[in-house]
Design an enzyme around this catalytic site. Structure first.
Site, PDB file in Angstrom:
ATOM      1  N   ASP A   1     -22.257  29.531  10.947  1.00 51.91           N
ATOM      2  CA  ASP A   1     -21.755  30.006   9.647  1.00 51.91           C
ATOM      3  C   ASP A   1     -22.120  31.456   9.373  1.00 51.91           C
ATOM      4  OD1 ASP A   1     -20.376  27.792   8.670  1.00 51.91           O
ATOM      5  OD2 ASP A   1     -22.167  26.891   7.769  1.00 51.91           O
TER       6      ASP A   1
ATOM      7  N   LYS B   1     -20.410  33.695   6.826  1.00 53.54           N
ATOM      8  CA  LYS B   1     -20.515  33.513   5.371  1.00 53.54           C
ATOM      9  C   LYS B   1     -21.194  34.708   4.698  1.00 53.54           C
ATOM     10  CE  LYS B   1     -20.093  28.541   4.957  1.00 53.54           C
ATOM     11  NZ  LYS B   1     -20.725  27.265   4.586  1.00 53.54           N
TER      12      LYS B   1
HETATM   13 FE   LIG Z   1     -18.601  26.766   8.735  1.00 56.74          FE
HETATM   14 FE   LIG Z   2     -22.430  24.876   8.216  1.00 57.19          FE
END
Ligand SMILES: [Fe+2]
Ligand SMILES: [Fe+2]
Length: 180
Positions: free
Chosen positions: A47, A50
């Site tokens: 991630d 993000k």
């Molecule tokens: Fe993700």
């Molecule tokens: Fe995640």
């Protein structure tokens, strides 16, 4: 070094747990030591994109609107562009994970609507572990789900979101772990 600092600014506990779960699953699948290490390393970064998503969306206390969700989905491409600054075999594995952890077995995931075994194994592994940890954790918009409800959900997504065989192995690992 800098990439690790970025991880610390996000949700390092989520990244760590997804990495550990993914290594557990890789072990249970009898993958090679190299796969095991690359999955564990790469899952940390799943991630990382993000960091480029506005906090108002990341920390939203309500369900995302369609527009917000479209923006959230871009964490995949942002992650790939962040990791593109480094090239190594380990980092290439991380890019595979970043790029495919939101694909779904039934071909309705993002960003490329890959389907079934067309989704790289690393991405199929991390997808299940990511979902499990997201559901069992408290988030700004939801409380933590109990383990039994989470396992029922994951079982229900077998062959929909997730690789059916990997789902079976994953459920077994968690159930054994919970019983210990
Ligand atoms: Fe993700
Ligand atoms: Fe995640």
């Amino acid at each position: 070094m800098i990439l690790e600092n970025v991880l610390d600014m996000l949700d390092p506990e989520h990244a760590r747990r997804v990495s550990l779960l993914s290594m557990d699953l890789a072990r249970s699948l009898n993958l090679s030591d190299q796969d095991f290490e690359r999955i564990g390393y790469g899952a940390h970064y799943h991630d990382i994109g993000k960091i480029s998503i506005p906090a108002s969306i990341l920390d939203s206390e309500s369900q995302l609107t369609d527009v917000e969700f479209e923006i959230m989905k871009r964490h995949v491409e942002y992650g790939l562009s962040i990791l593109s600054v480094q090239t190594s075999e380990e980092m290439d594995a991380a890019k595979v994970i970043v790029g495919t952890h939101h694909e779904r077995w039934d071909g309705t995931g993002y960003p490329n609507r890959l389907k079934g075994e067309g989704i790289p194994l690393y991405g199929r592994i991390v997808s299940i572990c990511d979902t499990y940890d997201a559901l069992t954790s408290k988030r700004s918009y939801k409380s933590a789900w109990p383990i039994d409800e989470t396992l029922a959900y994951i079982n229900n997504q077998k062959g929909k979101a997730f690789d059916p065989y990997l789902t079976e192995v994953f459920l077994q690992i968690i159930q054994e772990g919970v019983l210990v």
